[in-house]
Write an enzyme that holds these catalytic residues in place. Structure first.
Site, PDB file in Angstrom:
ATOM      1  N   GLN A  11       1.128  -1.600  -0.001  1.00 19.24           N
ATOM      2  CA  GLN A  11       0.115  -0.099  -0.045  1.00 19.24           C
ATOM      3  C   GLN A  11       0.705   1.612   0.212  1.00 19.24           C
ATOM      4  O   GLN A  11       0.167   2.169   0.494  1.00 19.24           O
ATOM      5  CB  GLN A  11      -0.960  -0.085   1.259  1.00 19.24           C
ATOM      6  CG  GLN A  11      -2.223  -1.004   1.068  1.00 19.24           C
ATOM      7  CD  GLN A  11      -3.163  -0.564  -0.064  1.00 19.24           C
ATOM      8  OE1 GLN A  11      -3.128  -0.035  -0.273  1.00 19.24           O
ATOM      9  NE2 GLN A  11      -3.678  -1.782  -0.790  1.00 19.24           N
ATOM     10  N   SER A  12       2.299   1.496  -0.432  1.00 18.48           N
ATOM     11  CA  SER A  12       2.639   2.147  -0.150  1.00 18.48           C
ATOM     12  C   SER A  12       2.588   3.033  -1.482  1.00 18.48           C
ATOM     13  O   SER A  12       2.432   3.452  -2.490  1.00 18.48           O
ATOM     14  CB  SER A  12       4.339   1.121  -1.146  1.00 18.48           C
ATOM     15  OG  SER A  12       5.164   2.375  -1.072  1.00 18.48           O
ATOM     16  N   ASN A  13       2.675   4.611  -1.131  1.00 20.12           N
ATOM     17  CA  ASN A  13       2.774   5.845  -1.558  1.00 20.12           C
ATOM     18  C   ASN A  13       3.582   6.298  -2.739  1.00 20.12           C
ATOM     19  O   ASN A  13       3.083   5.853  -3.880  1.00 20.12           O
ATOM     20  CB  ASN A  13       1.772   7.260  -1.069  1.00 20.12           C
ATOM     21  CG  ASN A  13       0.780   7.419  -0.232  1.00 20.12           C
ATOM     22  OD1 ASN A  13      -0.500   6.597  -0.515  1.00 20.12           O
ATOM     23  ND2 ASN A  13       0.873   6.698   1.391  1.00 20.12           N
ATOM     24  N   ALA A  28       5.462   3.842  -4.327  1.00 20.59           N
ATOM     25  CA  ALA A  28       5.589   2.732  -5.007  1.00 20.59           C
ATOM     26  C   ALA A  28       4.660   3.279  -5.706  1.00 20.59           C
ATOM     27  O   ALA A  28       4.739   3.312  -7.538  1.00 20.59           O
ATOM     28  CB  ALA A  28       4.922   2.212  -4.268  1.00 20.59           C
TER      29      ALA A  28
END
Ligand SMILES: Cc1ncc(COP(=O)(O)O)c(C=O)c1O
Length: 330
Positions: free
Chosen positions: A76-78, A80
């Site tokens: 759920q990385s912003n 990425a």
């Protein structure tokens, strides 16, 4: 203002992000003046602070003739998601190397990664250093496929990436001049890998008219580790730009709003989300910006800020609202 674009930049923003007042929230919190810098509106893949870093990281990748951008983080990385968006805008492939061995919900950032056609991998490992090794292994694979990979560490906090926030300081100061705003007393910003705060601190050396103080609200590390990390990043950035090092006393970070840990929403963060939404029709997220805003609210409630002029530097994260939909409605 002579410091513009020390490094090659691949433009991703559509001009400046808005700097505007939050009068209803200021009134509710009894703050003399409250403004927001809208880096949730940075113009690619739903926006966020990492786009400013990516302008310079992709500038570097383009300069090196690369055609695949590899980065990592949680599913759920912003960072990425924004790296995938930026890579697409630059006509490059995006490979995302995720921590752990489960994707979790196909929602929020991961959903957007899929829609952008990013190649996603589960590394089975955790932590920034282990992920960097996993990304380097993927880079070797890409090379054997005849591609030219460019690896961006978790959070994009390299000298070139963090320089994006020196550039942002200049933009903000220019807008303050246009709007006849005198220096803020405080800028409040979320701290993850620390590069955004590091860039702002170095930017403040160059443009002290931004603010008297900058408060970083950690969403992840304890105060000591976050401060050490930001000091390491400011040292590298100052050295690269041949500026004076930042005195450690300038680095002000609170870890009082991390709660149960990274990615775990807190009651005060949820309250901050609702308060901003109800008063101003704007959104912060439960993982980063909601916790940072909770830090600002806690200061305003604890201290007398009725004579203070405060800037909340919004760093985005909006897709996180949907991943945490169930808990936000509790
Ligand atoms: C929405 C949001 N805010 C703040 C941050 C923290 O930025 P930095 O890693 O530069 O400290 C991040 C990092 O991923 C983020 O996604």
């Amino acid at each position: 203002m002579e410091n513009r674009e020390r490094y090659p930049r691949f433009p991703l923003l559509w001009g400046e992000t808005p700097l505007h007042p939050l009068p209803r929230l200021a009134q509710r919190l009894r703050i003399g003046g409250l403004w927001v810098k809208r880096d949730d509106l940075t113009g690619v893949a739903l926006g966020g602070n990492k786009v400013r870093k990516l302008e310079f990281l992709l500038g570097e990748a383009k300069e090196a003739g690369c055609d695949v951008v590899i980065t990592g983080g949680s599913p759920q990385s912003n960072h990425a998601r924004l790296t995938a968006g930026a890579a697409r805008r630059a006509g490059m492939e995006a490979w995302l190397v995720f921590a752990g061995s489960r994707y979790g919900k196909e929602q929020g950032n991961l959903l957007l990664d899929r829609l952008m056609g990013a190649r996603c991998f589960l590394s089975g490992v955790y932590g920034s250093e282990a992920l960097l090794e996993a990304m380097k292994a993927k880079a070797q694979e890409a090379e054997t496929e005849g591609k030219r990979p460019f690896v961006i560490p978790v959070g994009g906090s390299t000298v070139r990436g963090d320089y994006g926030y020196v550039h942002a300081t200049e933009e903000c100061v220019r807008q303050m001049e246009e709007q006849n705003l005198s220096p803020f007393n405080r800028v409040v910003v979320a701290v993850g890998s620390g590069g955004t705060l590091a860039g702002l601190l170095v930017g403040k050396q160059l443009y002290p008219q931004l603010t008297e103080q900058i408060l970083g609200v950690s969403v992840w590390l304890d105060e000591e580790r976050a401060t050490m990390e930001v000091a390491r990043l400011t040292d590298s950035l100052s050295q690269a730009l041949a500026f004076e090092p930042i005195p450690p006393s300038e680095i002000e970070i609170t870890a009082a709003h991390v709660g149960g840990g990274y990615g775990r929403p807190t009651a005060e963060g949820k309250r901050a989300i609702r308060l901003l939404a109800e008063t101003e029709g704007l959104f912060v997220d439960p993982v980063y910006t909601g916790k940072a805003l909770a830090g600002l609210i806690a200061c305003a409630e604890r201290e007398d800020w009725s004579q203070q002029r405060v800037l909340f530097w919004h760093t985005g994260g909006t897709p996180g609202i949907f991943t945490h939909a169930a808990t936000l409605l509790e």
